[in-house]
Design a protein around this motif. Structure first.
Motif, PDB file in Angstrom:
ATOM      1  N   VAL A 224      37.712  31.532  47.685  1.00  0.00           N
ATOM      2  CA  VAL A 224      37.402  32.901  48.099  1.00  0.00           C
ATOM      3  C   VAL A 224      38.491  33.852  47.587  1.00  0.00           C
ATOM      4  O   VAL A 224      38.189  34.921  47.031  1.00  0.00           O
ATOM      5  CB  VAL A 224      37.264  32.992  49.639  1.00  0.00           C
ATOM      6  N   LEU A 225      39.728  33.436  47.732  1.00  0.00           N
ATOM      7  CA  LEU A 225      40.827  34.278  47.236  1.00  0.00           C
ATOM      8  C   LEU A 225      40.741  34.473  45.722  1.00  0.00           C
ATOM      9  O   LEU A 225      40.908  35.591  45.209  1.00  0.00           O
ATOM     10  CB  LEU A 225      42.175  33.650  47.597  1.00  0.00           C
ATOM     11  N   ALA A 226      40.470  33.369  45.022  1.00  0.00           N
ATOM     12  CA  ALA A 226      40.357  33.455  43.563  1.00  0.00           C
ATOM     13  C   ALA A 226      39.221  34.394  43.172  1.00  0.00           C
ATOM     14  O   ALA A 226      39.341  35.204  42.252  1.00  0.00           O
ATOM     15  CB  ALA A 226      40.121  32.063  42.971  1.00  0.00           C
ATOM     16  N   PHE A 227      38.134  34.293  43.922  1.00  0.00           N
ATOM     17  CA  PHE A 227      36.993  35.163  43.673  1.00  0.00           C
ATOM     18  C   PHE A 227      37.386  36.620  43.911  1.00  0.00           C
ATOM     19  O   PHE A 227      37.117  37.502  43.089  1.00  0.00           O
ATOM     20  CB  PHE A 227      35.836  34.751  44.594  1.00  0.00           C
ATOM     21  N   GLY A 228      38.059  36.846  45.036  1.00  0.00           N
ATOM     22  CA  GLY A 228      38.479  38.210  45.356  1.00  0.00           C
ATOM     23  C   GLY A 228      39.353  38.782  44.251  1.00  0.00           C
ATOM     24  O   GLY A 228      39.198  39.931  43.838  1.00  0.00           O
ATOM     25  N   ARG A 229      40.231  37.958  43.745  1.00  0.00           N
ATOM     26  CA  ARG A 229      41.149  38.447  42.726  1.00  0.00           C
ATOM     27  C   ARG A 229      40.440  38.768  41.419  1.00  0.00           C
ATOM     28  O   ARG A 229      40.673  39.800  40.800  1.00  0.00           O
ATOM     29  CB  ARG A 229      42.217  37.397  42.483  1.00  0.00           C
ATOM     30  N   GLU A 230      39.542  37.854  41.017  1.00  0.00           N
ATOM     31  CA  GLU A 230      38.780  38.107  39.794  1.00  0.00           C
ATOM     32  C   GLU A 230      37.987  39.398  39.940  1.00  0.00           C
ATOM     33  O   GLU A 230      37.907  40.209  39.019  1.00  0.00           O
ATOM     34  CB  GLU A 230      37.797  36.948  39.523  1.00  0.00           C
ATOM     35  N   PHE A 231      37.421  39.585  41.135  1.00  0.00           N
ATOM     36  CA  PHE A 231      36.602  40.757  41.399  1.00  0.00           C
ATOM     37  C   PHE A 231      37.450  42.026  41.280  1.00  0.00           C
ATOM     38  O   PHE A 231      37.096  42.972  40.589  1.00  0.00           O
ATOM     39  CB  PHE A 231      36.012  40.631  42.807  1.00  0.00           C
ATOM     40  N   PHE A 232      38.600  41.977  41.927  1.00  0.00           N
ATOM     41  CA  PHE A 232      39.512  43.108  41.942  1.00  0.00           C
ATOM     42  C   PHE A 232      40.001  43.448  40.532  1.00  0.00           C
ATOM     43  O   PHE A 232      39.934  44.591  40.088  1.00  0.00           O
ATOM     44  CB  PHE A 232      40.696  42.752  42.853  1.00  0.00           C
ATOM     45  N   VAL A 233      40.431  42.418  39.849  1.00  0.00           N
ATOM     46  CA  VAL A 233      40.968  42.617  38.496  1.00  0.00           C
ATOM     47  C   VAL A 233      39.891  43.193  37.580  1.00  0.00           C
ATOM     48  O   VAL A 233      40.122  44.134  36.820  1.00  0.00           O
ATOM     49  CB  VAL A 233      41.494  41.279  37.928  1.00  0.00           C
ATOM     50  N   THR A 234      38.690  42.643  37.692  1.00  0.00           N
ATOM     51  CA  THR A 234      37.607  43.098  36.837  1.00  0.00           C
ATOM     52  C   THR A 234      37.274  44.563  37.103  1.00  0.00           C
ATOM     53  O   THR A 234      37.053  45.357  36.196  1.00  0.00           O
ATOM     54  CB  THR A 234      36.343  42.256  37.094  1.00  0.00           C
ATOM     55  N   LEU A 235      37.270  44.880  38.407  1.00  0.00           N
ATOM     56  CA  LEU A 235      36.913  46.236  38.806  1.00  0.00           C
ATOM     57  C   LEU A 235      37.897  47.250  38.234  1.00  0.00           C
ATOM     58  O   LEU A 235      37.515  48.307  37.748  1.00  0.00           O
ATOM     59  CB  LEU A 235      36.928  46.307  40.344  1.00  0.00           C
ATOM     60  N   HIS A 236      39.164  46.897  38.300  1.00  0.00           N
ATOM     61  CA  HIS A 236      40.186  47.868  37.924  1.00  0.00           C
ATOM     62  C   HIS A 236      40.541  47.879  36.453  1.00  0.00           C
ATOM     63  O   HIS A 236      40.728  48.920  35.871  1.00  0.00           O
ATOM     64  CB  HIS A 236      41.453  47.632  38.757  1.00  0.00           C
ATOM     65  N   ALA A 237      40.654  46.689  35.900  1.00  0.00           N
ATOM     66  CA  ALA A 237      41.165  46.641  34.531  1.00  0.00           C
ATOM     67  C   ALA A 237      40.116  46.153  33.558  1.00  0.00           C
ATOM     68  O   ALA A 237      40.424  45.626  32.506  1.00  0.00           O
ATOM     69  CB  ALA A 237      42.395  45.749  34.489  1.00  0.00           C
ATOM     70  N   GLY A 238      38.851  46.305  33.955  1.00  0.00           N
ATOM     71  CA  GLY A 238      37.748  45.783  33.154  1.00  0.00           C
ATOM     72  C   GLY A 238      37.848  46.113  31.684  1.00  0.00           C
ATOM     73  O   GLY A 238      37.844  45.222  30.836  1.00  0.00           O
ATOM     74  N   ALA A 239      37.992  47.366  31.364  1.00  0.00           N
ATOM     75  CA  ALA A 239      37.924  47.793  29.970  1.00  0.00           C
ATOM     76  C   ALA A 239      39.045  47.206  29.126  1.00  0.00           C
ATOM     77  O   ALA A 239      38.811  46.729  28.011  1.00  0.00           O
ATOM     78  CB  ALA A 239      37.976  49.318  29.912  1.00  0.00           C
TER      79      ALA A 239
END
Lengths: 685, 349
Positions: free
Chosen positions: A575-590
């Motif tokens: 769950v934590l790993a998922f949260g982090r991937e989600f967060f990172v993708t959201l913010h630094a996607g481009a």
């Protein structure tokens, strides 16, 4: 003491060609080495199965010749197995899989020669170390083996598991999640307490699949899948040879030999580790290499390089998988307790020769000379093998410069054969494919694979011994002195890991770490998939817990204990790993979207090639199922070469013929492997 | 013109095909040039594999036509995969022989739904050996006989591999029938690890078969010091080896008709260990031929000499006898079945 030294000396003389008896022993050892050499190189041939085939030949031999023959063969499989692991990324033996992780990336960087030199040299050092460890242990074998009971065993497994943190490649969350998954994977099959089937999918996939999974998933199938399949896909996508770059002198064999001595301490420590793990009864041959690999990473200040062709990652397992041979002879000799399947077969050989394992083998008046001859067989067999290999090594390394497309059909054949021969069943070929998919996805989304394997090899040991400890001693086992000592070591190891991770972070944020070459081409670039893959792990652990709670626990609570202990942290981490991937993708996607500078047109080509090779891989298995191995090998090889890769007619024809002769001659004609008939023919008969 | 060339070739091919394979009326000719597969349910290197390979090396010369015999390993689920395969999937042509754990016949009797075969319908070729359950205890416990053990007012820890093994079943049966207080500790890898656990006092004894104990635990049977010595205290049937020849027999110690019936049902499969069977529907004459060849092999001096070398204890059990023993196991009484029900894995109430 004098009689020990005397037996030590006589043991050596008895296998050297200076007397009539010695000549015979030496000759049989050479035959054994020759067999072991090929068994090691070919993934489809296992050391243990071959020993069983060799056993009948020893009836008429004297004991020293008999063991020179068997041990000579057994002692070199791990040595030559490393060669296949380095060159092709396909483990030559189940015990040489860890060499793939860094050895093969070295081959891709054009350093195959160096990797091979290092693997062979460290193997030799390991073998000699293990053999002399055996010699030194002879007087103290009894207390040595008896000092380890179930509680200590359990703690040692936990100590091994703490290494997972270092194997995580800078991503602790993902590494620990994969480690938990490996531990959970080890619980598949009948539990050791009341034989409750766990995670065998009986309700979903039916009884046949369930029965197949009763014995759990085999380490060999998982490693072949996780490591070999992604390499094949990558080779096809890159469209080059295995080696991507040509390096001049640096790639040489001699450099690898020097590396062994440059990292002298590591090689010795991993040899010691291997010998020690070897002497633990019931641990199995696959464990030493992974623990040694983990240790090599753990003890390196620069963990980022691992998995991308770090020489230490080759030296550690190379040494350990050979030194464990000497180690595993210790319980076999002292107690008749085989440390591995090969040793179980050697035990059979003792019986054939009328020798009772135990005190007799340690008694100078009885068989001590024979016992010391084992030491020398291991040493001399490895010296001969490594010397012979060095003659060809530079030639061998050139295989990595052969056009990749020529190799792919052979590699596909080897991985499926390797899977099939695990249990002579179709099921393991499917496991290879499943773990192949998983391994490929893990690479795409930056998940480390070694933690998973470490979990898998240590999970069963941990669970069995936890249960035995609880049953035999109640809670009192935690107070055993050995347990407390190892417990302190574990705390030390964790503290050390945390410290190291801190340092690493500081260094990375300073920008000190130079990025090594990417070992695998990334195909899937869209960040959304990273999040989906992280979600996949959440689902897996949720499933594990659900299944344990509703299906296993009602039958036997104790059988549910270990999956729950593993499943809960697994779920939390996922769950934590998922949260982090989600967060990172959201913010630094481009900014992250295009790490390897791939242009859209190139991306399209890459995806096309990836789809193509994946279809060929699936098609190969489908064809085996439909037509059987015997027809599939020539047909699929030819089709791939001619139409998949667009080679000329004659090249396709010649290579097809080579593949077919190799396959039919060796596996069908000589070894009579029980290949199933294609279902296509069953329908029509 | 083409026809002219092909005609003689076709004639030759036809001649070879027809002439090479004469009418297969009698089983006698059938095996000539054929290959028989011995399919073992366990991995290479174990006892079952050994039995198959040693028998396989000698049986061919006793079959008319001297077919080639090859041994294959079909591992999985304690050989249940091979057992089900022998019954359901193998071709009944007399070229397939399955070798797997006969204890699955008892599982069939107990109603295990994973057993997909009906042991009555299989054709049994025979069995090369027996299994004689025996129990031993370490000398350091101070207990020497079954009486001491029943009288001891504490739990005695017995090492075991997996559920369903002799190690696991026997102490539990004894607890239920003669009032011993054994605590079974399962999870050990194999006989060797249990022997080490006994020496380091993690467990105090164990039950397996005398055929195995007399070789695997030889050093401990011969040991002089209490720390390393194992004392057998109970055995299933009479053996003449000095360590066990005066021991009480399990069926004599067990009291009560139902208890004995349950025990008899449980030991049924031990009367035909490592049995050889062929699929249902195999032509009767071929079954007879294989049975006779198996019987002849068991008497073959060369076979016996090799078996002796590998410490394989040969006791020939004929196919007909196996058939009867199988009937006996399947005729288990409801009461006995109830007593043995604890062997089955089921949800607890």
């Amino acid at each position: 003491m004098a009689e020990y030294l005397d037996a030590f000396y006589t043991g050596l003389i008895s296998i050297l060609p200076f007397s009539a008896q010695g000549q015979q022993a030496f000759l049989f050892m050479l035959v054994g080495i020759f067999i072991g050499f090929w068994v090691g190189i070919l993934p489809g041939l296992g050391g243990a199965a071959t020993l069983a085939l060799m056993l009948p030949f020893i009836y008429k031999m004297d004991p020293i010749s008999a063991f020179a023959f068997l041990l000579g063969s057994n002692a070199v499989t791990a040595t030559t197995g490393d060669i296949t692991s380095v060159l092709f990324g396909v483990p030559g033996e189940g015990t040489t899989a860890a060499t793939v992780v860094d050895g093969h990336p070295m081959a891709k960087k054009g350093e195959a020669g160096r990797a091979l030199g290092a693997a062979l040299m460290s193997s030799l050092v390991g073998a000699i170390f293990g053999a002399f460890a055996l010699a030194l242990a002879i007087p103290i074998m009894n207390p040595l083996v008896l000092s380890i009971g179930a509680p200590e065993f359990f703690m040692l497994a936990i100590l091994g598991i703490t290494f997972v943190a270092s194997l995580s490649g800078g991503n602790l969350l993902k590494g620990l999640t994969a480690g938990c998954f490996g531990l959970a994977l080890a619980t598949i099959g009948l539990d050791p307490i009341r034989a409750v089937p766990r995670f065998t999918f009986e309700n979903v996939l039916g009884q046949n699949v369930s029965l197949f999974l009763w014995d759990g998933v085999a380490l060999v199938s998982v490693t072949i899948g996780l490591f070999a399949i992604p390499e094949i896909i990558d080779l096809a996508i890159s469209g080059t040879s295995i080696a991507r770059e040509k390096l001049g002198k640096l790639g040489g064999v001699w450099e690898g030999v020097k590396d062994t001595f440059r990292h002298w301490w590591l090689v010795l420590k991993c040899s010691a580790l291997g010998a020690y793990i070897g002497l633990l009864p019931g641990v199995g041959g696959g464990t030493a290499q992974w623990v040694a690999y983990a240790y090599a990473v753990q003890s390196s200040p620069d963990k980022e390089r691992f998995g991308k062709g770090a020489i230490e990652g080759v030296l550690g397992p190379g040494a350990a998988n050979n030194s464990k041979e000497g180690g595993s002879l210790i319980p076999t000799i002292a107690f008749g307790v085989p440390g591995s399947v090969s040793m179980a077969i050697l035990l059979g050989a003792f019986l054939i020769q009328g020798i009772v394992p135990g005190p007799d083998l340690l008694d100078p008046a009885k068989h001590l000379t024979l016992t010391f001859s084992f030491v020398w067989v291991i040493v001399i067999a490895n010296i001969i093998t490594v010397a012979v290999c060095f003659l060809f090594l530079n030639q061998l390394a050139k295989i990595t410069f052969v056009k990749g497309a020529f190799l792919i059909p052979f590699l596909l054949l080897l991985i499926y054969l390797g899977g099939f021969t695990v249990k002579n069943s179709f099921g393991d070929m499917i496991l290879v494919l499943i773990f192949g998919a998983l391994g490929w996805l893990m690479i795409q989304f930056d998940w480390q694979r070694p933690p998973l394997l470490l979990g898998l090899v240590l999970g069963t040991i941990a669970e069995r011994n936890l249960f035995i400890s609880m049953r035999a001693y109640g809670m009192e086992w935690m107070m055993h002195p050995g347990v407390i000592i190892i417990g302190l070591l574990i705390l030390g190891a964790i503290a050390y890991s945390l410290l190291q991770i801190r340092k690493e972070r500081a260094r990375v944020s300073e920008g000190g770490s130079e990025t090594a070459m990417d070992v695998q081409m990334t195909v899937v670039l869209r960040p959304a998939y990273r999040v989906i893959f992280a979600l996949f792990w959440v689902v897996v652990f949720a499933y594990i817990l659900r299944e344990t709670y509703w299906e296993v626990r009602p039958i036997e609570e104790q059988a549910a204990l270990f999956p729950i202990i593993v499943g809960i942290p697994g779920l939390a981490l996922a769950v934590l790993a998922f949260g982090r991937e989600f967060f990172v993708t959201l913010h630094a996607g481009a900014s992250r979207a295009n790490p390897s500078g791939v242009t859209p047109s190139l991306e399209a080509a890459v995806i096309r090639r990836a789809t193509s090779i994946i279809s060929w891989t699936l098609g190969f298995l489908l064809a085996i199922w439909l037509l059987g191995f015997n027809l599939t090998v020539p047909i699929a090889t030819f089709l791939y070469l001619k139409f998949g890769s667009g080679e000329k007619w004659w090249i396709s024809g010649v290579l097809t013929l080579v593949a077919w002769i190799f396959f039919y001659g060796l596996f069908d004609y000589v070894l009579h492997l029980p290949f199933p008939e294609g279902v296509f023919f069953l329908w029509f008969s | 013109m083409k026809g002219k060339i092909w005609l003689p070739i076709a004639a030759v091919i036809g001649f070879v095909l027809l002439g090479g394979a004469p009418a297969e009326s009698a089983a006698d000719d059938f095996y000539k040039g054929k290959t028989i597969r011995f399919v073992v349910g366990f991995a290479a290197g174990g006892g079952y594999d050994l039995a198959a390979r040693v028998v396989g090396r000698h049986m061919s010369k006793h079959i008319p036509g001297n077919p080639t015999i090859i041994v294959e390993n079909m591992t999985g689920a304690g050989s249940l995969i091979a057992a089900n395969y022998t019954y359901k999937s193998a071709k009944p042509d007399g070229l397939f022989v399955g070798i797997w754990n006969g204890a699955f016949v008892l599982r069939q009797a107990l109603g295990d739904k994973r057993v997909l075969f009906d042991a009555r319908k299989l054709n049994w070729i025979g069995a090369p050996t027996l299994g004689t359950p025996v129990c031993g205890i370490m000398a350091y416990t101070g207990l020497k006989s079954v009486k001491d053990i029943i009288a001891a007012d504490r739990e005695i820890k017995m090492g075991a591999t997996a559920p369903g093994s002799t190690y696991d079943d026997v102490p539990q049966i004894l607890n239920r029938t003669i009032g011993t207080k054994f605590k079974v500790i399962t999870g050990y890898e194999g006989t060797g690890t249990i022997l080490v656990a006994m020496r380091r006092k993690e467990v105090e004894g164990g039950c397996w078969t005398w055929e195995s104990m007399r070789t695997t635990a030889r050093a401990m049977l011969d040991a002089k010091d209490d720390d390393n010595k194992i004392i057998p205290f109970l055995i299933h049937s009479r053996w003449q080896d000095p360590e066990v020849k005066d021991l009480p027999l399990i069926p004599e110690v067990i009291k009560g008709e139902d208890n004995i019936a349950a025990y008899r049902a449980w030991t049924g499969p031990y009367e035909f260990q490592r049995p050889f069977s062929v699929p249902p529907g195999t032509p009767k004459d071929r079954v007879q031929l294989l049975r006779k060849a198996f019987a002849d092999t068991m008497k073959d001096p060369e076979f016996l000499a090799e078996a002796k070398k590998v410490k394989f204890e040969v006791t020939y059990v004929s196919g007909e006898q196996v058939e009867k023993l199988v009937e006996g196991v399947l005729a288990i009484t409801p009461r006995a079945r109830e007593l043995l029900d604890f062997l089955m894995v089921k949800p607890k109430k």
